[in-house]
Design an enzyme around this catalytic site. Structure first.
Site, PDB file in Angstrom:
ATOM      1  CG  ASP A  68      -8.634  -3.209  -4.950  1.00 11.18           C
ATOM      2  OD1 ASP A  68      -8.219  -2.415  -4.097  1.00 11.18           O
ATOM      3  OD2 ASP A  68      -9.246  -4.262  -4.664  1.00 11.18           O
TER       4      ASP A  68
ATOM      5  NE  ARG B 151      -9.458   7.491  -3.309  1.00 11.63           N
ATOM      6  CZ  ARG B 151     -10.772   7.492  -3.507  1.00 11.63           C
ATOM      7  NH1 ARG B 151     -11.366   8.514  -4.058  1.00 11.63           N
ATOM      8  NH2 ARG B 151     -11.484   6.425  -3.158  1.00 11.63           N
TER       9      ARG B 151
ATOM     10  NE  ARG C 184      -4.246  -1.043  -0.254  1.00 11.39           N
ATOM     11  CZ  ARG C 184      -5.382  -1.185   0.423  1.00 11.39           C
ATOM     12  NH1 ARG C 184      -5.639  -0.445   1.475  1.00 11.39           N
ATOM     13  NH2 ARG C 184      -6.266  -2.052   0.031  1.00 11.39           N
TER      14      ARG C 184
ATOM     15  CE1 TYR D   9     -13.295  -7.907   0.516  1.00 14.57           C
ATOM     16  CE2 TYR D   9     -11.397  -9.157  -0.260  1.00 14.57           C
ATOM     17  CZ  TYR D   9     -11.947  -8.191   0.578  1.00 14.57           C
ATOM     18  OH  TYR D   9     -11.156  -7.537   1.475  1.00 14.57           O
TER      19      TYR D   9
ATOM     20  NE  ARG E 266      -7.207   5.599   1.994  1.00 18.59           N
ATOM     21  CZ  ARG E 266      -8.214   4.882   2.463  1.00 18.59           C
ATOM     22  NH1 ARG E 266      -9.415   5.419   2.531  1.00 18.59           N
ATOM     23  NH2 ARG E 266      -8.032   3.660   2.875  1.00 18.59           N
TER      24      ARG E 266
END
Ligand code: CP3
Length: 341
Positions: free
Chosen positions: A75, A38, A25, A151, A29
């Site tokens: 992703d 973004r 990651r 998922y 952010r």
């Protein structure tokens, strides 16, 4: 020719003069620069599907943090989408699927993804590769089939993934059918990533830790092994099965070249299990909330524990968005400056 090939050499078990470091990651952010890029996209999915913006945030951490590899910004959930299950990324909640998998007909309706179905990822890789100008290797990735199945059944994140686990216990044959389709899609996708410029591939089994040991081998590892067997003749593959602390020895028997470790695993213990394979990890991301003295001290201890060869320095899981950017940079700088092995 790569100007900095430390990661590639470490992954292949070749000599390195310094330990390579990158962060899961790292494109995220934690970096204000990421947040600014973004903001140019309408939402997360549009962002992922925009090769120019994806390339931009993939390269940011290489220049801002000085890491030894880029990981393509995308992703793991692009695979369910390409197979026929679109998702949304809901702000501060995470992924959400409108349609989930419930029965045999749902599984039969799924499409086996081809690399062309994910053309935007291929374009992002090609563009990133060009803009990186061979400074550092480019890592491609996908989710492990079990984590993707989780998922697809659950439809969102979950603490327990009990619906997905219920499916394994009650419909094991259907689960295997679904895992086969995800595995076939993942192999097509990763071959495309390699052709588009990925130098190394990482498989993320983020939810390995909710499975029992027998289920991990039956429903997860055998499919990761199939992916490794298809991809490792092309580029090195890293298996990261979070919280499957008991499985290092079995993971080391696959054709992967490196094994990712979460922070619960003792480096010396991992070495005894890994059969000479390269290890990657495993600082607790929360270490980076600590003061600077603690960060340096703990990072030095970890580097000594793993040793300089057959090792890729990383965290034991992804960066949290609220970690101080300066502390992240300090971690990277500390690894690069360390010589007292
Ligand atoms: O820098 C990198 O590591 C590359 C990019 C990357 C992302 N997701 C971008 C992302 C990678 C490798 C992933 C993999 C991924 N995605 C995993 C496996 C790794 C892990 O963390 O265990 C998983 C489980 C996902 C699914 C996913 N994507 C969730 C659960 C979430 C929401 C949680 C969150 O952090 O918000 C995402 C969103 C996501 N993927 C973000 C990023 C940078 C945050 C979204 C944003 O910018 O708002």
């Amino acid at each position: 020719m790569l100007k900095n090939d430390l990661l590639m050499r470490a992954a292949k078990g070749e000599f390195v003069e310094r330990v390579p470091v990158w962060l899961m990651r790292q494109a995220g952010r934690v970096l204000p620069e990421y947040r600014a890029t973004r903001a140019k996209a309408a939402n997360f999915i549009e962002f992922v599907k925009n090769p120019e913006l994806a390339a931009e945030v993939t390269i940011q951490p290489v220049h801002i943090l000085g890491v030894d590899a880029a990981i393509i910004f995308s992703d793991i959930l692009v695979i369910p989408e390409a197979m026929g299950l679109p998702y949304q990324m809901i702000e501060s909640k995470g992924p959400w699927f409108e349609k989930t998998i419930k029965n045999a007909a749902d599984i039969e309706a799924l499409h086996i993804a081809e690399a062309d179905d994910l053309g935007y990822v291929m374009q992002a890789l090609q563009l990133t590769k060009k803009q990186l100008n061979n400074e550092v290797p480019l890592i491609g990735f996908c989710g492990a089939p079990w984590t993707i199945l989780a998922y697809m059944i659950e439809g969102s994140g979950s603490k327990t993934f009990s619906k997905a686990k219920q499916f394994l216990y009650t419909q094991p044959q259907l689960a295997h059918r679904l895992l086969e389709k995800i595995t076939a899609s993942s192999i097509n996708y990763l071959k495309g990533q390699v052709a588009a410029g990925a130098d190394l591939i990482q498989l993320f089994d983020s939810w390995a830790g909710v499975l029992s040991e027998t289920h991990f081998y039956e429903f997860s590892l055998q499919y990761m092994q199939q992916i490794c067997d298809a991809i490792s003749p092309l580029v090195p593959v890293t298996i990261f099965a979070k919280d499957a602390h008991y499985a290092i020895e079995r993971i080391a028997q696959t054709s992967c070249s490196s094994i990712g470790l979460d922070w619960t695993i003792n480096p010396h213990h991992a070495r005894t299990q890994a059969n000479g394979k390269t290890l990657q990890g495993n600082a607790d991301p929360c270490l980076l909330y600590a003061n600077e003295t603690t960060i340096v001290k703990e990072t030095h201890a970890m580097l000594k524990d793993f040793g300089k060869q057959n090792y890729i320095c990383n965290l034991g899981h992804g960066l949290y968005p609220d970690l101080p950017k300066e502390h992240v940079k300090l971690f990277v700088d500390t690894v690069k400056a360390f010589t007292q092995y």
